[in-house]
Motif scaffolding. Structure first.
Motif, PDB file in Angstrom:
ATOM      1  N   THR A 117      -6.348  -2.163  15.196  1.00  0.00           N
ATOM      2  CA  THR A 117      -6.059  -1.522  14.414  1.00  0.00           C
ATOM      3  C   THR A 117      -4.825  -0.905  15.000  1.00  0.00           C
ATOM      4  N   TYR A 118      -3.935  -0.842  14.066  1.00  0.00           N
ATOM      5  CA  TYR A 118      -2.739  -0.101  14.729  1.00  0.00           C
ATOM      6  C   TYR A 118      -1.941   0.993  13.699  1.00  0.00           C
ATOM      7  N   GLU A 119      -0.541   1.871  14.274  1.00  0.00           N
ATOM      8  CA  GLU A 119      -0.507   2.679  13.863  1.00  0.00           C
ATOM      9  C   GLU A 119       0.657   2.680  13.056  1.00  0.00           C
ATOM     10  N   VAL A 120       0.993   3.535  11.883  1.00  0.00           N
ATOM     11  CA  VAL A 120       2.241   3.350  11.306  1.00  0.00           C
ATOM     12  C   VAL A 120       2.879   5.283  10.931  1.00  0.00           C
ATOM     13  N   ASP A 159      -3.363   4.237   9.475  1.00  0.00           N
ATOM     14  CA  ASP A 159      -4.066   4.046  10.187  1.00  0.00           C
ATOM     15  C   ASP A 159      -3.725   2.365   9.121  1.00  0.00           C
ATOM     16  N   ALA A 160      -3.894   1.024   9.937  1.00  0.00           N
ATOM     17  CA  ALA A 160      -4.103  -0.259   9.463  1.00  0.00           C
ATOM     18  C   ALA A 160      -4.824  -1.290  10.556  1.00  0.00           C
ATOM     19  N   ILE A 220       5.322   1.380  14.895  1.00  0.00           N
ATOM     20  CA  ILE A 220       3.860   0.815  14.739  1.00  0.00           C
ATOM     21  C   ILE A 220       3.747   1.131  16.118  1.00  0.00           C
ATOM     22  N   GLU A 221       2.600   1.451  16.422  1.00  0.00           N
ATOM     23  CA  GLU A 221       2.072   1.427  17.200  1.00  0.00           C
ATOM     24  C   GLU A 221       1.220   1.234  17.561  1.00  0.00           C
ATOM     25  N   THR A 222       1.588  -0.673  18.401  1.00  0.00           N
ATOM     26  CA  THR A 222       0.650  -1.706  18.371  1.00  0.00           C
ATOM     27  C   THR A 222      -0.388  -2.022  19.576  1.00  0.00           C
ATOM     28  N   PRO A 223      -1.469  -2.272  18.885  1.00  0.00           N
ATOM     29  CA  PRO A 223      -3.199  -2.413  19.629  1.00  0.00           C
ATOM     30  C   PRO A 223      -2.729  -3.319  20.690  1.00  0.00           C
ATOM     31  N   MET A 250       0.777  -1.095   0.149  1.00  0.00           N
ATOM     32  CA  MET A 250       0.144  -0.216  -0.190  1.00  0.00           C
ATOM     33  C   MET A 250       1.380   1.489  -0.268  1.00  0.00           C
ATOM     34  N   GLN A 251       1.020   2.139  -0.984  1.00  0.00           N
ATOM     35  CA  GLN A 251       1.709   3.381  -0.684  1.00  0.00           C
ATOM     36  C   GLN A 251       0.992   3.952   0.010  1.00  0.00           C
ATOM     37  N   ILE A 252       2.130   5.066   0.587  1.00  0.00           N
ATOM     38  CA  ILE A 252       1.139   5.826   1.722  1.00  0.00           C
ATOM     39  C   ILE A 252       1.932   7.328   1.164  1.00  0.00           C
TER      40      ILE A 252
END
Length: 113
Positions: A105-108, A22-23, A48-51, A12-14
Motif C-alpha cells: 500500500t502507498y499513500e497519496v 491510500d492505494a 507519494i509515501e512509497t512502501p 479515481m476521483q479524490i
C-alpha cells in the motif's frame, strides 16, 4: 488488475474534502487519481509515501500535459511533485512502479498553495 483507474481518462476521483488517499500497488500496475478542479489558479504539491518493498514514480498531468515528474530511485523512496494548475483545469496524478517490486500500500497526499 481489476481496478479501472489505470488510465488518465478513467482516474479515481479524490474527494474534494480529503487531502490524502491510500492505494494498493502491485508490479506492473498504474494508478491515476483526479484532483477536483477549482475556479482559481493554484499550486498543487503531491507526496507519494512509497512502501519499503516498492520503487514507485509519479507524474502530475494538467489538461493532458505532463507538468511534473518524480522518479526517485530506490525502494521506499518518497516521490514529490509540485505544479501550477490553472482555474478549472483537470489535474491527474499518475503513479507507477518497476516490475521488480512487491505488492504493497502507498499513500497519496495532496496540498494546495
Amino acid at each position: 488488475e481489476v481496478e479501472p483507474n489505470d488510465l488518465a481518462d478513467k482516474p479515481m476521483q479524490i474527494p474534494a474534502d480529503r487531502t490524502r488517499v491510500d492505494a494498493q500497488w502491485s508490479p506492473g500496475d498504474i494508478d491515476c487519481f483526479a484532483v477536483a478542479p477549482e475556479g482559481g489558479n493554484r499550486t498543487l504539491e503531491v507526496t507519494i509515501e512509497t512502501p519499503a518493498e516498492a520503487d514507485l514514480s509519479a507524474e502530475l498531468i494538467v489538461d493532458g500535459k505532463s507538468i511534473a515528474r518524480s522518479e526517485t530511485k530506490g525502494k521506499g523512496a518518497v516521490e514529490k511533485l509540485k505544479g501550477a494548475v490553472p482555474g478549472n483545469a483537470r489535474a491527474i496524478i499518475r503513479v507507477w512502479g518497476s516490475d521488480a517490486g512487491a505488492e504493497g500500500t502507498y499513500e497519496v497526499k495532496v496540498s494546495e498553495k
